[in-house]
Design a protein around this motif. Structure first.
Motif, PDB file in Angstrom:
ATOM      1  N   LYS A  70       0.806  -1.218   0.000  1.00 10.35           N
ATOM      2  CA  LYS A  70       0.000   0.000   0.000  1.00 10.35           C
ATOM      3  C   LYS A  70       0.840   1.269   0.000  1.00 10.35           C
ATOM      4  CE  LYS A  70      -3.976   2.022   2.380  1.00 10.35           C
ATOM      5  NZ  LYS A  70      -4.899   1.895   3.506  1.00 10.35           N
ATOM      6  N   HIS A  71       1.982   1.255   0.703  1.00 10.58           N
ATOM      7  CA  HIS A  71       2.749   2.489   0.892  1.00 10.58           C
ATOM      8  C   HIS A  71       4.172   2.437   0.331  1.00 10.58           C
ATOM      9  CE1 HIS A  71      -0.361   4.352   3.317  1.00 10.58           C
ATOM     10  NE2 HIS A  71      -0.478   3.221   3.959  1.00 10.58           N
ATOM     11  N   GLY A  72       4.605   1.284  -0.169  1.00  8.74           N
ATOM     12  CA  GLY A  72       5.924   1.190  -0.778  1.00  8.74           C
ATOM     13  C   GLY A  72       7.083   1.061   0.201  1.00  8.74           C
ATOM     14  N   TYR A  73       6.781   0.757   1.464  1.00  5.29           N
ATOM     15  CA  TYR A  73       7.869   0.531   2.417  1.00  5.29           C
ATOM     16  C   TYR A  73       8.619  -0.736   2.028  1.00  5.29           C
ATOM     17  CZ  TYR A  73       5.757   4.022   5.492  1.00  5.29           C
ATOM     18  OH  TYR A  73       5.263   5.187   6.016  1.00  5.29           O
ATOM     19  N   LYS A  74       9.897  -0.783   2.337  1.00  5.98           N
ATOM     20  CA  LYS A  74      10.715  -1.958   2.036  1.00  5.98           C
ATOM     21  C   LYS A  74      10.566  -2.939   3.207  1.00  5.98           C
ATOM     22  CE  LYS A  74      15.286  -3.335   0.471  1.00  5.98           C
ATOM     23  NZ  LYS A  74      16.678  -2.935   0.271  1.00  5.98           N
ATOM     24  N   ALA A  75       9.910  -4.053   2.954  1.00  2.39           N
ATOM     25  CA  ALA A  75       9.542  -4.980   4.033  1.00  2.39           C
ATOM     26  C   ALA A  75      10.267  -6.311   3.924  1.00  2.39           C
ATOM     27  CB  ALA A  75       8.036  -5.230   4.017  1.00  2.39           C
ATOM     28  N   ARG A  76      10.658  -6.829   5.084  1.00  7.67           N
ATOM     29  CA  ARG A  76      11.096  -8.217   5.203  1.00  7.67           C
ATOM     30  C   ARG A  76      10.193  -8.847   6.250  1.00  7.67           C
ATOM     31  NH1 ARG A  76      17.151  -9.791   5.753  1.00  7.67           N
ATOM     32  NH2 ARG A  76      16.980  -9.514   3.522  1.00  7.67           N
TER      33      ARG A  76
END
Length: 120
Positions: A70-76
């Protein structure tokens, strides 16, 4: 650097222990209240202009994936240890998805890793 803000979203509405650890490391913790709080992680991170987000649920993924999509955060996500979280921060991730692991040490070590990487 100004104080680091860490948003915590827990599927069961918890997260107080990891928040205490964030604050012990001189961070600002925002615990999202209520059940399914992990699914609001990205929205609250954006509203709070947070540097880090931590999601807790059984799989360790749903809230982190939603924040990324939804927000383009870089997630692991899918992480099960503090070391995995520290490594993710060192690699530039800012949304971390864990299985249930509400521990003060997790908050302390993640803030320390972020400050080490980004200066603080």
């Amino acid at each position: 650097m100004s104080q680091i803000t860490v948003v915590i979203g827990d599927r069961l509405g918890k997260g107080q222990k990891v928040a205490a650890g964030v604050e012990q490391a001189s961070g600002r913790a925002v615990v999202i209240p209520g059940m399914a709080a992990d699914m609001k992680l990205g929205d609250v991170m954006k509203a709070e202009n947070a540097q880090l987000g931590i999601s807790f649920c059984g799989s360790g993924g749903a809230g982190a994936i939603t924040a990324q999509t939804k927000h383009g955060y870089k997630a692991r996500y899918g992480m099960r240890s503090i070391e995995e979280g520290v490594t993710a921060i060192e690699e530039g991730y800012n949304v971390l998805g864990f299985g249930f692991m509400d521990k003060e040490e997790l908050g302390q070590r993640l803030v320390a890793a972020y400050l080490k990487k980004h200066g603080g």
